[in-house]
Motif scaffolding. Structure first.
Motif: not given
Length: 414
Positions: A186, A188, A277, A298-299, A354, A356-357, A361
Motif C-alpha cells: 500500500d 502512501y 505498508r 509499516l508507516h 492495522n 499504524t495504517d 488514513r
C-alpha cells in the motif's frame, strides 16, 4: 566455495543483526550476509536517522547485554504529547504514571548498529559475510537444506547451505521474492523527512507527535539540547523541502509543528525515505522465515515498526533456544517450530499494522469535516484513562519488560 550453516540471515541491518546476536552463543553456526560493507561510512540519510525504542525493546536489549553500549546515546522519553494542528484535543502520557523512568528511548541508528556489529565481531560462531549480495536460492531435497548463492564485491560467487534461512533484507526483500512469497504493498505516496533540530525551549524529555492534513510531524528528544524530527509529507513536497534552503525548510517545519518549543533551528543533515505498508502473504515457509521489513514494513506513525521487528526476531531466538535446551540435536528449520512462531506472532503483527495504517488514513487527509471528528477523538481519548492506558502499555511493550525466560518472551505480544 561452499559452506554449511545451521542458520543463515540475509540482511545485516538492525533486525537481522539483533537476531544473530541473540543466537550467537547458542551453539548454532550462523552466517550473516550483508550487501553493504560493515565499515562503510554513513551517508547523510543514515546520520539523520533515529529510532524510538519502546520500554519493552530496551528491556530485551538489556537481556542480551547490549543496552550498556547503546545507553550512552539514548535520550529518554519521559512524556508524550499528541495533538492535531489547528484543533483542540490532546493526549498526554507520563512515564511516572506507570512507575517507569521513561516511556522509551530515542537512539541514533548508527549507535545501535555499531553496538550490534561490535558484539558480532566478538562472536566466533557468527560468520559475517559482507559485502555480499544475495542472488538466488535452491532447495536440496536430499538433505533438507537451502542452498543460497551470494556475489562478493570482486565478483566471486559463494554458496552457503543452511538448515534455516532468515530473510531480513528490507521491504524490497530479494529473499522473499526468491522464496515465492507474495506481498501486498500500500503506497502512501508520502516520504518521511528526517533531520535534527535545536528548539528554543528545552524539550524536557517530552516527545511530540502532531498530526497535520499532510501527515504527522514528530519531534523526539535526541540530546539534552536537540530533537530528532520525523516529518511525513506528500512525496513531491518532501523532495522540494529536502532541496530547499535551510531557512525555507525550517520555516515550513515551524509552521507545521507550531510554537510549543519556541523557535526551531536546523542542527543536522536532512534525509528522506518513501513510505509504504508492505505485508507479506506468509511469514514462514519450508525452512525459511521473514523478519523485519521483509515481512512487514509499516508507516512510522506511532513509532511501532522497529519495535515489532525486534519482537519478531527475539521471540524466534527464544523459541529456538527453548527447543535446543530440550534437544541439542534439534533441527532449527523444522516446520512445526517455524509455523508455531508465525502463528504466535500473527496477532501482534496484524494489530500493529492495522493500527499504524488507521492513524495514517484518519489523520493524514483533507476530507472536509473530518478534522473536527479527529479533534473530538483525541479529546475523548484524553478523558478515557482506561483506553489511553491500554494503548500506552501496548505501545511501550510492557508485557515484554519483565521477560526472563523464553516462554515469558513468547507470551508478551504487546
Amino acid at each position: 566455495m561452499s559452506r554449511d550453516y545451521d542458520i543463515t540471515v540475509v540482511g545485516g541491518g538492525l533486525a537481522g543483526a539483533s537476531l544473530a546476536c541473540a543466537l550467537a552463543d547458542s551453539g548454532l553456526s550462523i552466517a550473516l550476509v550483508e550487501a553493504v560493507p560493515f565499515d562503510a561510512p554513513a551517508d547523510a540519510n543514515m546520520q539523520a536517522r533515529t529510532t524510538a525504542l519502546a520500554w519493552g525493546t530496551r528491556a530485551l536489549f538489556e537481556q542480551l547485554g547490549l543496552w550498556a553500549d547503546m545507553a550512552r546515546d539514548a535520550a529518554p522519553i519521559k512524556r508524550l504529547h499528541v495533538s492535531q494542528q489547528g484543533r483542540f484535543g490532546t493526549v498526554r502520557v507520563n512515564a511516572a504514571d506507570y512507575g517507569l523512568p521513561a516511556l522509551g528511548y530515542v537512539l541514533p541508528n548508527l549507535t545501535m548498529i555499531e553496538a550490534l556489529r561490535a558484539r558480532l565481531a566478538a562472536m566466533p560462531s557468527v560468520d559475517v559475510i559482507a559485502p555480499a549480495r544475495f542472488e538466488s536460492l535452491q532447495r536440496d531435497e536430499a538433505d533438507g537444506r537451502i542452498e543460497i548463492s551470494c556475489t562478493r564485491e570482486n565478483g566471486d560467487v559463494e554458496t552457503l547451505r543452511t538448515r534455516l534461512l532468515v530473510g531480513a533484507d528490507g521491504a524490497r526483500s530479494s529473499v522473499r521474492g526468491a522464496l515465492g512469497i507474495g506481498a501486498r504493498t500500500d503506497d502512501y505516496h508520502q516520504r518521511a523527512v528526517i533531520t535534527i533540530v535545536e528548539p528554543e525551549r528545552a524539550h524536557g524529555g517530552c516527545a511530540y507527535e502532531r498530526f497535520t492534513p499532510d501527515g504527522p510531524v514528530a519531534l523526539l528528544p535526541r540530546t539534552r539540547e536537540t530533537c530528532a524530527a520525523v516529518w511525513t509529507l506528500p512525496s513531491e513536497r518532501a523532495e522540494q523541502l529536502c532541496a530547499a534552503s535551510e531557512d525555507e525548510f525550517i520555516d515550513a517545519l515551524q509552521d507545521a509543528f507550531g510554537q510549543r518549543l519556541g523557535a526551531l533551528e536546523l542542527a543536522g543533515p536532512r534525509g528522506s525515505y518513501p513510505l509504504a505498508r508492505v505485508l507479506c502473504d506468509r511469514a514462514a515457509v519450508d525452512r525459511a522465515v521473514l523478519i523485519g521489513n521483509a515481512g512487514h514494513a509499516l508507516h512510522p506513525a506511532a513509532a511501532q515498526g522497529f519495535n515489532l521487528a525486534i519482537r519478531d526476531a527475539l521471540v524466534l531466538a527464544a523459541m529456538l533456544r527453548e527447543r535446543l535446551a530440550a534437544d541439542p540435536e534439534f533441527d532449527p528449520g523444522t516446520a512445526d517450530l517455524l509455523n508455531g512462531w508465525a502463528e504466535a506472532r500473527r496477532p501482534d503483527q496484524h494489530r500493529v499494522a492495522n493500527f499504524t495504517d488507521a492513524i495514517v488514513r484518519v489523520f493524514s487527509n483533507r476530507i472536509p469535516g473530518l478534522d473536527h471528528a479527529r479533534g473530538a477523538g483525541l479529546f475523548g481519548l484524553s478523558l478515557l484513562p482506561a483506553i489511553r492506558d491500554d494503548m500506552a502499555r501496548r505501545s511501550m511493550g510492557l508485557a515484554l519488560a519483565p521477560a526472563r525466560t523464553s516462554s515469558s518472551v513468547r507470551e508478551g505480544s504487546a
